[in-house]
Structure formats: structure tokens, C-alpha cells
Enzyme design. Structure first.
Site, PDB file in Angstrom:
ATOM      1  N   THR A 158       0.902  -1.117  -0.200  1.00  0.00           N
ATOM      2  CA  THR A 158      -0.062  -0.020  -0.137  1.00  0.00           C
ATOM      3  C   THR A 158       0.962   1.207   0.254  1.00  0.00           C
ATOM      4  O   THR A 158       0.317   2.291  -0.486  1.00  0.00           O
ATOM      5  CB  THR A 158      -0.955  -0.011   1.363  1.00  0.00           C
ATOM      6  OG1 THR A 158      -0.296  -0.099   2.577  1.00  0.00           O
ATOM      7  CG2 THR A 158      -1.933  -1.065   1.186  1.00  0.00           C
ATOM      8  N   TYR A 159       2.031   1.180   0.478  1.00  0.00           N
ATOM      9  CA  TYR A 159       3.080   2.378   0.462  1.00  0.00           C
ATOM     10  C   TYR A 159       3.661   2.582  -0.812  1.00  0.00           C
ATOM     11  O   TYR A 159       3.425   3.693  -1.530  1.00  0.00           O
ATOM     12  CB  TYR A 159       3.852   2.262   1.535  1.00  0.00           C
ATOM     13  CG  TYR A 159       4.824   3.312   1.545  1.00  0.00           C
ATOM     14  CD1 TYR A 159       4.304   4.575   1.624  1.00  0.00           C
ATOM     15  CD2 TYR A 159       6.251   3.285   1.697  1.00  0.00           C
ATOM     16  CE1 TYR A 159       5.442   5.751   1.817  1.00  0.00           C
ATOM     17  CE2 TYR A 159       7.300   4.090   1.735  1.00  0.00           C
ATOM     18  CZ  TYR A 159       7.003   5.578   1.970  1.00  0.00           C
ATOM     19  OH  TYR A 159       7.701   6.388   1.822  1.00  0.00           O
ATOM     20  N   ALA A 160       4.036   1.668  -1.194  1.00  0.00           N
ATOM     21  CA  ALA A 160       4.696   2.044  -2.590  1.00  0.00           C
ATOM     22  C   ALA A 160       3.763   2.031  -3.626  1.00  0.00           C
ATOM     23  O   ALA A 160       3.786   2.793  -4.755  1.00  0.00           O
ATOM     24  CB  ALA A 160       5.786   0.775  -2.996  1.00  0.00           C
TER      25      ALA A 160
END
Length: 257
Positions: A158-160
Site C-alpha cells: 500500500t505504501y509503494a
């Protein structure tokens, strides 16, 4: 030919009260920026924001601060309006805000997914859009992303993933805004020696990251230092204007594309 020096320029920086955003505000003011508006998210950081404003003013620039939760409807547009009222239309807009989550896909809740994309994707898109509406001609627009865009790794989906969209926003905006002389780029630091990094990582992961970059042995922490990134940002939003539509990973050899 347009003037691409920092002298007298008006700057808007999100996340400018602490860490990299604060250092960038100090650095740009020390190199001639005339007016700098810093945004901060948490009302509890009001004093830190004022400290940053004092540092900006110590360097001879005018400093202003605006508190806002940029995930709220209309907040990004309001930020640009307030910044324009305080300091005039910006010449440079820099978005450093972000949210990180390290978690397996199967354990990630819908609520966590929505929160990540609200900050890292929706706010970034709205910031780029409003910058396109409010930046002066020959302006500079820069978004902070992550070197994980060049990584093959688990747990940061979800971050990248939420930052990956910004890479295409950047390319599209550079084409759409280029007729006005506006350059648009993204910069992806490696893991930085700030609280933003340590809150998500177990001790063994921290130990790995501190040796993962090719130049880790030459860093005081083994990680990317905010002092490593600020000069790149300064260059991109001034003399580096001819580069546009790019996502640049600055990480000491941590990842590459």
C-alpha cells in the site's frame, strides 16, 4: 529566457514543520527564496512550525505557516488559496507529506488501504492539480515519493503502490503544464533517518536497511540523511528546471530502476 534562480521566489511546502520539509524550508530560504509558506498537519506541531518560520526569517525570507488536514474535502485547494493570500502566487510547490504502512497484503484492512491512498495518492493528485492552477508561469512542482518504487520486496504494497500513481501523475502533469514553462518532477529518497522510518520497522529490519545501500558505510546512520536530499530538491526547483516528467531515486544505491 526565464529566471530559474531562487532569488525572491515564493515557495509552498507541505509537511514543512519537521524533518525533511523543515530542512528544505531552511535551505531554500538560505539560498535566496523570498517568501516560504509551510503547511503542517497536526495542531500539536504548531510550535515546531513557528520554529521553522523563525529559521526562515533568520535567513532573510518571509515565513508563514498554515495548519490543515489535507485529506479533508477542499483542504488542498484552500491551502493554495491561503498561501496565495499570505505570500502571493507560488513559484515553487513542494509536497513532502506521506503515510507509511509495512504490512502483509493479507493482513491489510480496507480502512488501512483507504487511509494510505487518501494521503499518498489523492492528496498528491490534488496538490499537483492545484499547483497547476496556481503556480506562476515558469514554476516548479515537486512531489516526494519513495525509492521503494524501484524495489522488489514484500510488505509495502500500500505504501509503494499508493506512491506509484504519483509517478504517472508527474509525467502527465509535466506534459500538460509544460506550455507554461512549469517543470514537474518527483524525488524518491531511500529509507531516511527520521521518525517516519523507524515507526514501521522492527530492529532486524532497521539493521538490514542500514547496510542495504551501496554507500551505506559512508552515511552516519547507514540510511539516507535528510541533508543528502535537500540539495537535490534545491537543484530540481531552480537550475534543474530543464529536467521534467521524471522520478529520481536518490538513495545511495539502495534501489534503482
Amino acid at each position: 529566457m526565464a529566471n530559474h534562480s531562487l532569488h525572491g521566489k515564493t515557495v509552498l511546502i507541505t509537511g514543512g514543520a519537521k524533518n525533511l520539509g523543515r530542512l528544505v524550508a531552511r535551505d531554500l530560504s538560505a539560498h535566496g527564496a523570498g517568501r516560504i509558506v509551510i503547511h503542517y498537519h497536526n495542531p500539536a506541531d504548531a510550535e515546531a512550525a513557528q520554529d521553522t518560520v523563525r529559521e526562515i526569517e533568520h535567513n532573510g525570507a518571509q515565513g508563514f505557516s498554515v495548519q490543515a488536514d489535507l485529506t479533508r474535502p477542499g483542504a488542498v485547494a484552500s491551502l493554495f488559496t491561503q498561501a496565495k493570500t499570505l505570500a502571493g502566487a507560488p513559484d515553487i510547490a513542494i509536497n513532502t507529506v506521506g503515510k507509511v504502512l509495512k504490512k502483509p497484503i493479507l493482513e491489510t484492512t480496507d480502512e488501512e488501504y483507504e487511509a494510505m491512498f487518501a494521503v499518498n495518492t489523492r492528496v498528491a493528485f490534488q496538490f499537483i492539480r492545484e499547483a497547476g492552477r496556481h503556480l506562476n508561469d515558469n514554476g516548479k512542482l515537486l512531489t516526494l515519493v519513495t525509492s521503494l518504487l524501484g524495489a522488489y520486496t514484500p510488505f509495502y504494497a500500500t505504501y509503494a503502490g499508493s506512491k506509484a500513481s504519483v509517478e504517472h501523475f508527474t509525467r502527465a502533469a509535466s506534459k500538460e503544464f509544460g506550455a507554461r514553462g512549469i517543470s514537474v518532477n518527483a524525488i524518491g529518497p531511500g529509507p531516511m533517518d527520521t521518525p517516519f522510518f523507524y515507526g514501521q520497522e522492527a530492529p532486524e529490519a532497521v539493521a538490514y536497511h542500514k547496510i542495504a545501500a551501496a554507500l551505506s558505510a559512508f552515511s552516519p546512520s547507514g540510511l539516507t540523511e535528510i541533508e543528502d536530499i535537500a540539495p537535490y530538491i534545491r537543484f530540481i526547483v531552480s537550475e534543474g528546471w530543464w529536467m521534467t516528467g521524471q522520478t529520481i531515486l536518490v538513495n545511495g544505491g539502495y534501489t534503482t530502476k
